[in-house]
Scaffold this motif. Structure first.
Motif, PDB file in Angstrom:
ATOM      1  N   LEU A  23       1.720 -29.240 116.780  1.00 36.11           N
ATOM      2  CA  LEU A  23       0.453 -29.950 116.913  1.00 36.11           C
ATOM      3  C   LEU A  23       0.183 -30.750 115.637  1.00 36.11           C
ATOM      4  CD1 LEU A  23      -1.719 -30.004 119.183  1.00 36.11           C
ATOM      5  CD2 LEU A  23      -3.011 -28.377 117.809  1.00 36.11           C
TER       6      LEU A  23
ATOM      7  N   SER B  16      -2.421 -32.267 114.362  1.00 36.16           N
ATOM      8  CA  SER B  16      -3.613 -31.966 113.557  1.00 36.16           C
ATOM      9  C   SER B  16      -3.370 -30.773 112.640  1.00 36.16           C
ATOM     10  CB  SER B  16      -4.820 -31.697 114.463  1.00 36.16           C
ATOM     11  OG  SER B  16      -4.537 -30.675 115.403  1.00 36.16           O
ATOM     12  N   SER B  17      -2.523 -29.846 113.075  1.00 39.01           N
ATOM     13  CA  SER B  17      -2.187 -28.712 112.226  1.00 39.01           C
ATOM     14  C   SER B  17      -1.271 -29.145 111.086  1.00 39.01           C
ATOM     15  CB  SER B  17      -1.502 -27.623 113.063  1.00 39.01           C
ATOM     16  OG  SER B  17      -1.206 -26.489 112.283  1.00 39.01           O
TER      17      SER B  17
ATOM     18  N   PRO C  94      -7.386 -27.450 113.543  1.00 45.22           N
ATOM     19  CA  PRO C  94      -7.226 -27.795 114.960  1.00 45.22           C
ATOM     20  C   PRO C  94      -8.277 -27.162 115.867  1.00 45.22           C
ATOM     21  CG  PRO C  94      -5.112 -27.226 114.002  1.00 45.22           C
ATOM     22  CD  PRO C  94      -6.145 -26.870 112.990  1.00 45.22           C
TER      23      PRO C  94
ATOM     24  N   HIS D 273     -11.365 -26.321 115.200  1.00 47.09           N
ATOM     25  CA  HIS D 273     -12.674 -26.970 115.065  1.00 47.09           C
ATOM     26  C   HIS D 273     -12.619 -28.455 115.425  1.00 47.09           C
ATOM     27  CE1 HIS D 273     -15.132 -23.721 113.252  1.00 47.09           C
ATOM     28  NE2 HIS D 273     -13.943 -23.269 112.880  1.00 47.09           N
ATOM     29  N   LEU D 274     -11.474 -29.079 115.217  1.00 48.83           N
ATOM     30  CA  LEU D 274     -11.351 -30.501 115.538  1.00 48.83           C
ATOM     31  C   LEU D 274     -11.311 -30.734 117.043  1.00 48.83           C
ATOM     32  CD1 LEU D 274     -10.850 -33.438 114.528  1.00 48.83           C
ATOM     33  CD2 LEU D 274      -8.399 -32.908 114.611  1.00 48.83           C
ATOM     34  N   HIS D 275     -10.489 -29.960 117.758  1.00 52.38           N
ATOM     35  CA  HIS D 275     -10.305 -30.169 119.196  1.00 52.38           C
ATOM     36  C   HIS D 275     -11.263 -29.332 120.038  1.00 52.38           C
ATOM     37  CE1 HIS D 275      -6.684 -32.351 118.138  1.00 52.38           C
ATOM     38  NE2 HIS D 275      -6.179 -31.288 117.539  1.00 52.38           N
ATOM     39  N   GLY D 276     -11.685 -28.183 119.523  1.00 56.57           N
ATOM     40  CA  GLY D 276     -12.525 -27.277 120.290  1.00 56.57           C
ATOM     41  C   GLY D 276     -11.699 -26.330 121.135  1.00 56.57           C
TER      42      GLY D 276
ATOM     43  N   ALA E 237     -10.316 -27.356 124.714  1.00 54.11           N
ATOM     44  CA  ALA E 237      -9.097 -28.165 124.836  1.00 54.11           C
ATOM     45  C   ALA E 237      -7.869 -27.277 124.904  1.00 54.11           C
ATOM     46  CB  ALA E 237      -9.000 -29.131 123.656  1.00 54.11           C
ATOM     47  N   PHE E 238      -7.846 -26.219 124.108  1.00 54.94           N
ATOM     48  CA  PHE E 238      -6.716 -25.292 124.149  1.00 54.94           C
ATOM     49  C   PHE E 238      -6.707 -24.512 125.467  1.00 54.94           C
ATOM     50  CE2 PHE E 238      -7.308 -26.060 119.633  1.00 54.94           C
ATOM     51  CZ  PHE E 238      -6.008 -26.225 119.194  1.00 54.94           C
TER      52      PHE E 238
ATOM     53  N   VAL F 298       2.833 -28.259 124.506  1.00 56.15           N
ATOM     54  CA  VAL F 298       1.632 -29.022 124.831  1.00 56.15           C
ATOM     55  C   VAL F 298       1.987 -30.353 125.490  1.00 56.15           C
ATOM     56  CG1 VAL F 298       1.435 -30.244 122.612  1.00 56.15           C
ATOM     57  CG2 VAL F 298      -0.643 -29.659 123.905  1.00 56.15           C
TER      58      VAL F 298
END
Length: 489
Positions: free
Chosen positions: A100, A102-103, A366, A368-371, A374-375, A461
């Motif tokens: 991912l 963002s990570s 990730p 907090h950014l995506h919520g 989303a996962f 993903v």
């Protein structure tokens, strides 16, 4: 940046130098991400071609004077192109690490800030962010407020710590201790036990039922027999999603046995644990909340880059008792503030590591950014795709599917008209080679009860419905052609 030479030869970059460096690096990474959906899984070419093409850099020791960044980036990009494309959604052979982005960005941030997170007194804010992630995960798993945890490099290190925690139940001479599991358990458990000082005889394999789940009745009988033989049963190691088939052991029943027999109840949820975030997964993983220890991998079910495992324990004091050490004089200013507070833990006192990276940020950002939603949606999508694969394969008369997937692994093999297992094994291996030769996806095989089985592991993903349809189409083409050849023969 004033000059390329300055950047190469100066170890400490200014902000402008760093920005100029990123201006060269980011376009390469962006181009990789843009072509990733179509890049597929080409065969690994091996090191020889790569090394021959890059002999002037890759085969030489580092020079006294630095080389241009552009030259080094070219080598890195070519190296990546010669390796298995683990970031591709077509990698269905193994439980993947999606990488991912963002990570990965969080890793860059953590590396530049370079905060030391072994002791909370040094980096209380970064430790607090990591502790917040652990509390969130413990709550997701249903563990009580007494729980604690630590982020590790992966499940292997997490299971090692879990085994050592469980070993605390044994006397100082622990060599007669016994751990119960099945032959479907990941091999990192036996490795962890060996590292923890146990002989190979300490791992007792419990028979599995027809669905490859631990047989509870057989377990109870083995515990009685082992105690009578002088062994000391101390741990049940259950699976919440095996690597081979995604099977979930009967967690509720095994938890009851552990309570009755006063055994440590460990759950390997490295692959399957994060499905707890979905409604279907929570129902199938019922009982995981009764575990004494749980291992999960963020680089599996949360799609992060490789290197993010986690151990949770029901009682965080056990982590401290297991991993804390005698005071080191040079750390006296830090250890005077030693903390086992769930909000500001000292990870050096609850894990095998003293020096450790700031792992928390690669998870915290990730989330907090995506919520979380989303996962959850991505995990639900993988469950849907696995169910689709199962039903599609069931419609192929030349294919035998082992069982309906509990999570996102579908295992199957080719049928032989004459019922010859040897021929079925050969056909299954050839099917996987046929699919993989196309270079669009990668399937894998395993051995289950002396049979060769093909696996489709859906947890990247980037694995889309289109990739799955392409895979099913290639499987269908192979089995139909193979069946036609058999008739003509």
């Amino acid at each position: 940046m004033q000059s390329t030479s300055k950047t190469r030869n100066s170890l400490d970059l200014t902000g402008d130098d760093f920005a100029a460096m990123m201006a060269e690096i980011v376009p390469e990474l962006s181009a990789f991400l843009d072509r990733l959906p179509e890049s597929g899984i080409p065969p690994v070419s091996g090191a020889n071609r790569f090394l021959s093409q890059n002999a002037t850099v890759a085969l030489q020791p580092p020079a006294e004077q630095g080389r241009p960044l552009r030259e080094l980036l070219d080598v890195i990009v070519q190296a990546a192109e010669n390796d298995k494309n683990a970031a591709s959604g077509g990698l269905l052979a193994f439980i993947p690490g999606s990488g991912l982005v963002s990570s990965a960005a969080a890793d860059l941030i953590a590396g530049v800030f370079n905060r030391y997170t072994a002791f909370s007194v040094v980096s209380p804010a970064m430790v607090a962010l990591e502790a917040e992630v652990l509390r969130w995960l413990a709550s997701l798993m249903g563990l009580p407020e007494t729980s604690g945890g630590l982020l590790t490099s992966g499940a292997s290190m997490a299971i090692f710590s879990a085994v050592v925690c469980a070993r605390n139940r044994l006397p100082e001479n622990f060599l007669n201790g016994v751990v119960y599991t099945t032959d479907q358990t990941h091999h990192c458990l036996s490795k962890a036990m060996r590292l923890a000082g146990f002989p190979s005889s300490a791992l007792h394999l419990v028979p599995a039922d027809e669905g490859w789940r631990m047989d509870v009745r057989a377990l109870r009988a083995m515990i009685v027999e082992d105690r009578a033989a002088g062994y000391i049963p101390f741990c049940i190691a259950a699976n919440a999603g095996t690597t081979n088939t995604g099977t979930i052991d009967p967690l509720k029943e095994l938890a009851a046995v552990a309570r009755e027999e006063n055994l440590w109840f460990h759950v390997d949820a490295a692959y399957g644990g994060f499905f707890q975030a979905t409604d279907r997964g929570r129902k199938r993983l019922s009982g995981i909340e009764q575990a004494d220890s749980i291992v999960v991998d963020f680089h599996k079910g949360m799609f992060l880059p490789f290197g993010t495992g986690c151990l949770l324990v029901r009682d965080r004091e056990i982590l401290h008792r297991t991993h804390s050490n005698d005071d080191a004089s040079y750390l006296r200013d830090l250890q005077g503030h030693s903390s086992n507070d769930v909000y500001l833990p000292d990870f050096a006192e609850t894990s095998p590591e003293l020096t450790r990276p700031n792992r928390g940020l690669r998870v915290w950002l990730p989330l907090h950014l995506h919520g979380v939603a989303a996962f959850r949606k991505a995990l639900d999508d993988k469950l849907d795709l696995a169910e689709h694969v199962y039903h599609a394969l069931q419609k192929m008369p030349q294919v035998e599917v082992l069982a309906e997937p509990e999570l996102s692994v579908v295992a199957f093999y080719c049928r032989d008209a004459n019922g010859s297992q040897a021929e079925e094994d050969i056909a299954t291996e050839e099917l996987v080679r046929y699919v993989n030769r196309a270079g669009r996806v990668s399937l894998g095989t395993t051995r289950i009860h002396e049979r060769t089985v093909a696996r489709i592991a859906i947890l990247n993903v980037r694995t889309t419905a289109a990739i799955i349809e392409d895979t099913l189409s290639m499987i269908s083409t192979y089995v139909e052609e193979n069946a036609a050849d058999a008739v003509s023969d």
